[in-house]
Design a protein around this motif. Structure first.
Motif, PDB file in Angstrom:
ATOM      1  N   ARG A   1       0.660  -1.134  -0.007  1.00 41.87           N
ATOM      2  CA  ARG A   1       0.134   0.044   0.005  1.00 41.87           C
ATOM      3  C   ARG A   1       0.876   1.061  -0.140  1.00 41.87           C
ATOM      4  O   ARG A   1       0.272   2.342  -0.365  1.00 41.87           O
ATOM      5  CB  ARG A   1      -1.073   0.102   1.110  1.00 41.87           C
ATOM      6  CG  ARG A   1      -1.992  -1.270   1.025  1.00 41.87           C
ATOM      7  CD  ARG A   1      -3.357  -0.710   1.953  1.00 41.87           C
ATOM      8  NE  ARG A   1      -4.419  -1.864   1.664  1.00 41.87           N
ATOM      9  CZ  ARG A   1      -4.531  -2.980   2.369  1.00 41.87           C
ATOM     10  NH1 ARG A   1      -3.631  -3.184   3.403  1.00 41.87           N
ATOM     11  NH2 ARG A   1      -5.284  -3.681   2.115  1.00 41.87           N
ATOM     12  N   CYS A   2       2.162   1.034   0.346  1.00 48.19           N
ATOM     13  CA  CYS A   2       3.108   2.421   0.436  1.00 48.19           C
ATOM     14  C   CYS A   2       3.325   2.708  -1.109  1.00 48.19           C
ATOM     15  O   CYS A   2       3.463   3.846  -1.310  1.00 48.19           O
ATOM     16  CB  CYS A   2       4.510   2.050   0.926  1.00 48.19           C
ATOM     17  SG  CYS A   2       4.162   2.053   2.850  1.00 48.19           S
ATOM     18  N   ILE A   3       3.311   1.832  -2.045  1.00 48.83           N
ATOM     19  CA  ILE A   3       3.689   2.213  -3.245  1.00 48.83           C
ATOM     20  C   ILE A   3       2.366   2.242  -4.247  1.00 48.83           C
ATOM     21  O   ILE A   3       2.326   2.858  -5.300  1.00 48.83           O
ATOM     22  CB  ILE A   3       4.762   1.161  -3.989  1.00 48.83           C
ATOM     23  CG1 ILE A   3       4.075  -0.146  -3.982  1.00 48.83           C
ATOM     24  CG2 ILE A   3       5.991   1.141  -3.207  1.00 48.83           C
ATOM     25  CD1 ILE A   3       5.188  -1.175  -4.952  1.00 48.83           C
ATOM     26  N   ASP A   4       1.229   1.507  -3.741  1.00 45.75           N
ATOM     27  CA  ASP A   4      -0.075   1.620  -4.446  1.00 45.75           C
ATOM     28  C   ASP A   4      -1.124   1.503  -3.319  1.00 45.75           C
ATOM     29  O   ASP A   4      -1.641   0.644  -2.973  1.00 45.75           O
ATOM     30  CB  ASP A   4       0.090   0.305  -5.171  1.00 45.75           C
ATOM     31  CG  ASP A   4      -1.457   0.250  -6.164  1.00 45.75           C
ATOM     32  OD1 ASP A   4      -2.293   1.504  -6.135  1.00 45.75           O
ATOM     33  OD2 ASP A   4      -1.496  -0.863  -6.865  1.00 45.75           O
ATOM     34  N   PRO A   5      -1.736   2.734  -3.073  1.00 40.47           N
ATOM     35  CA  PRO A   5      -2.785   2.765  -2.015  1.00 40.47           C
ATOM     36  C   PRO A   5      -3.827   2.198  -2.282  1.00 40.47           C
ATOM     37  O   PRO A   5      -4.689   1.749  -1.745  1.00 40.47           O
ATOM     38  CB  PRO A   5      -2.915   4.340  -1.590  1.00 40.47           C
ATOM     39  CG  PRO A   5      -1.729   4.907  -2.309  1.00 40.47           C
ATOM     40  CD  PRO A   5      -1.039   4.177  -3.458  1.00 40.47           C
ATOM     41  N   ASP A   6      -4.318   2.115  -3.691  1.00 37.83           N
ATOM     42  CA  ASP A   6      -5.283   1.253  -4.316  1.00 37.83           C
ATOM     43  C   ASP A   6      -5.031  -0.227  -4.507  1.00 37.83           C
ATOM     44  O   ASP A   6      -6.022  -0.946  -5.264  1.00 37.83           O
ATOM     45  CB  ASP A   6      -5.903   1.888  -5.461  1.00 37.83           C
ATOM     46  CG  ASP A   6      -6.108   3.638  -5.146  1.00 37.83           C
ATOM     47  OD1 ASP A   6      -6.811   3.728  -4.162  1.00 37.83           O
ATOM     48  OD2 ASP A   6      -5.846   4.373  -5.919  1.00 37.83           O
ATOM     49  N   ALA A   7      -4.311  -0.675  -4.018  1.00 38.51           N
ATOM     50  CA  ALA A   7      -3.899  -2.179  -4.235  1.00 38.51           C
ATOM     51  C   ALA A   7      -4.950  -3.264  -3.734  1.00 38.51           C
ATOM     52  O   ALA A   7      -5.374  -3.025  -2.752  1.00 38.51           O
ATOM     53  CB  ALA A   7      -2.615  -2.440  -3.647  1.00 38.51           C
TER      54      ALA A   7
END
Length: 281
Positions: free
Chosen positions: A61-67
């Motif tokens: 989630r740090c690199i993709d909050p919408d994962a």
């Protein structure tokens, strides 16, 4: 050096293995990635392959909050099933099972004392966060969720439970809340949601606000009573910080006032055993 020590030092007696790292790559053009899992097998024995993904999605989630972590969790189970049932090369199975956002490294060799121990070591070295202390507050809820999932997995019920249950199915359109997991034994729906009372005070209020709608929704749409449990860390984890202890008490009382059972992670083994009995596993 005795004979046993010599065997250990030289690697004799260990199991030749190879492992693949599974990576989440939200934007292949930018090339940023996070290791999310390990596939391990004995060298020359494709049927021995086993896979494990992380239980802590905070780095993703740090690199993709919408994962879509639900999709990633589902991929783990699907891959393990296919590896067990199908006779085909590992890389082919991996490529067919994963989306474009999940990539697999080439095989790397290793020597294992045992397969379970090697999996633990590889997960610790290559997947689990090395910066837990710096992200502890940010990932508090996910740590609780990870422990909750582990206990339900240990009881053999995780795959039988619903995950990321949309509240909007029972409240109203536009409700973005998704409940972590739940199951229905007879006429009762049991739901569980991880809440860090260190960092998620607002989430506690959201759950309390949602309870009336959820209770009514389950009664109207499924004819079932709702048993909702918020899983939190023990108060002792915040000992010595008066302000945080006050927030903990406020959040707990807020949820309990709406009929939410507030249970600490210490109760998870009992909850998992109860689910095991009710689901007849």
């Amino acid at each position: 050096m005795n004979r046993q020590e010599a065997k250990t030092w030289t690697g004799a007696g260990r199991i030749p293995c190879e492992f693949f790292l599974v990576r989440y790559v939200p934007d292949p053009v930018r090339g940023e990635f996070v290791n999310i899992g390990v596939l391990l097998r004995e060298a020359g024995k494709p049927e021995s392959a086993t896979v494990r993904f992380t239980r802590d999605w905070s780095r993703v989630r740090c690199i993709d909050p919408d994962a879509d972590t639900e999709m990633l969790e589902a991929l783990e189970g699907e891959l393990q099933r296919r590896l067990a049932e199908e006779d085909q090369p590992v890389m082919r199975t991996m490529n067919e099972s994963f989306s474009q956002m999940v990539q697999v490294t080439i095989a790397k060799p290793s020597l294992a004392e045992s397969m379970p121990a090697e999996m633990e070591l590889l997960m610790r070295l290559h997947v689990e966060s090395r910066k837990r202390e710096s992200v502890a507050r940010k990932s508090g809820r996910m740590a609780i969720h990870g422990r909750m999932r582990s206990e339900f997995e240990r009881a053999g019920v995780w795959e039988l439970m619903r995950k990321r249950i949309p509240a909007s199915s029972y409240t109203q359109a536009g409700d973005t809340l998704k409940i972590d997991c739940g199951y229905r034994p007879n006429g009762v729906v049991r739901m569980f949601h991880a809440v860090s009372l260190d960092t998620d005070i607002d989430l506690a209020k959201v759950l309390a606000f949602s309870m009336d709608g959820l209770t009514k929704g389950f009664a109207d749409k499924e004819g079932a009573k709702l048993d909702f449990a918020a899983i939190v860390q023990p108060l002792a984890a915040l000992a010595g910080d008066a302000e945080r202890e006050e927030q903990y008490s406020f959040a707990r009382e807020t949820m309990e006032s709406k009929g939410i059972r507030v249970l600490t992670t210490e109760r998870l083994p009992q909850l998992a055993e109860a689910a095991q009995r009710e689901l007849r596993v």
